[in-house]
Design a protein around this motif. Structure first.
Motif, PDB file in Angstrom:
ATOM      1  N   ALA A   4       0.823  -1.210   0.000  1.00  0.00           N
ATOM      2  CA  ALA A   4       0.000   0.000   0.000  1.00  0.00           C
ATOM      3  C   ALA A   4       0.857   1.261   0.000  1.00  0.00           C
ATOM      4  CB  ALA A   4      -0.941   0.000   1.196  1.00  0.00           C
ATOM      5  N   ARG A  59      -7.743   4.225  -2.023  1.00  0.00           N
ATOM      6  CA  ARG A  59      -7.640   2.838  -1.538  1.00  0.00           C
ATOM      7  C   ARG A  59      -6.288   2.595  -0.862  1.00  0.00           C
ATOM      8  NH1 ARG A  59      -8.521  -1.404  -5.722  1.00  0.00           N
ATOM      9  NH2 ARG A  59      -8.588  -2.715  -3.880  1.00  0.00           N
ATOM     10  N   ARG A  77      -5.559   1.715   3.126  1.00  0.00           N
ATOM     11  CA  ARG A  77      -4.801   0.522   3.529  1.00  0.00           C
ATOM     12  C   ARG A  77      -3.520   0.871   4.266  1.00  0.00           C
ATOM     13  NH1 ARG A  77      -5.244  -3.894  -1.251  1.00  0.00           N
ATOM     14  NH2 ARG A  77      -7.511  -4.029  -1.262  1.00  0.00           N
TER      15      ARG A  77
END
Length: 142
Positions: free
Chosen positions: A72, A100, A104
């Protein structure tokens, strides 16, 4: 198949390598997808057709692959770089991917900011609402 094979033989064809990376990514074969995409990136950087610039869509796919492979933090940097590249249809894919990746990485508030940046553009995308709700819940924002 034969035509695609011939296209891969062309050392300056970054597009076919990118398409192959997309196919591997859709099949969740992340290592193979990244291998093909890295080859596409190398070819694009060397090819006069791209003026040494990485195409936006290549960078976004790399971010998706890194995110899927559990990196991530690396994906955050890749998506941020994608936001600096020329995009033909806007930056929704990069903002969504960055959201996203930020979530994360443990920063759901920053993820919400990225999602808000593309709310209108992704209004019909179910995954967008799902990811936004996840980030909002994690940030304590009902």
């Amino acid at each position: 198949m034969a035509q695609q094979g011939r296209a891969l033989e062309n050392p300056q064809n970054a597009e076919v390598r990118f398409l192959l990376a997309q196919i591997y990514a859709e099949g969740r074969r992340w290592a193979r997808a990244e291998e093909q995409l890295r080859d596409a990136l190398r070819v694009a950087q060397e090819s006069p057709l791209y003026d040494g610039r990485i195409p936006y869509r290549f960078q976004c796919l790399l971010g998706r692959i890194r995110l899927a492979r559990g990196d991530a933090g690396g994906a955050v940097g890749i998506f941020r770089e994608a936001l600096t590249l020329k995009a033909d249809r806007g930056y929704a894919e990069a903002h969504f991917g960055l959201g996203r990746a930020l979530h994360r990485s443990g920063d759901p508030r920053a993820a919400l900011g990225q999602y808000r940046a593309v709310e209108e553009e992704l209004a019909s995308n179910f995954e967008f609402y799902f990811r936004r709700a996840q980030a909002a819940a994690a940030a304590g924002d009902a």
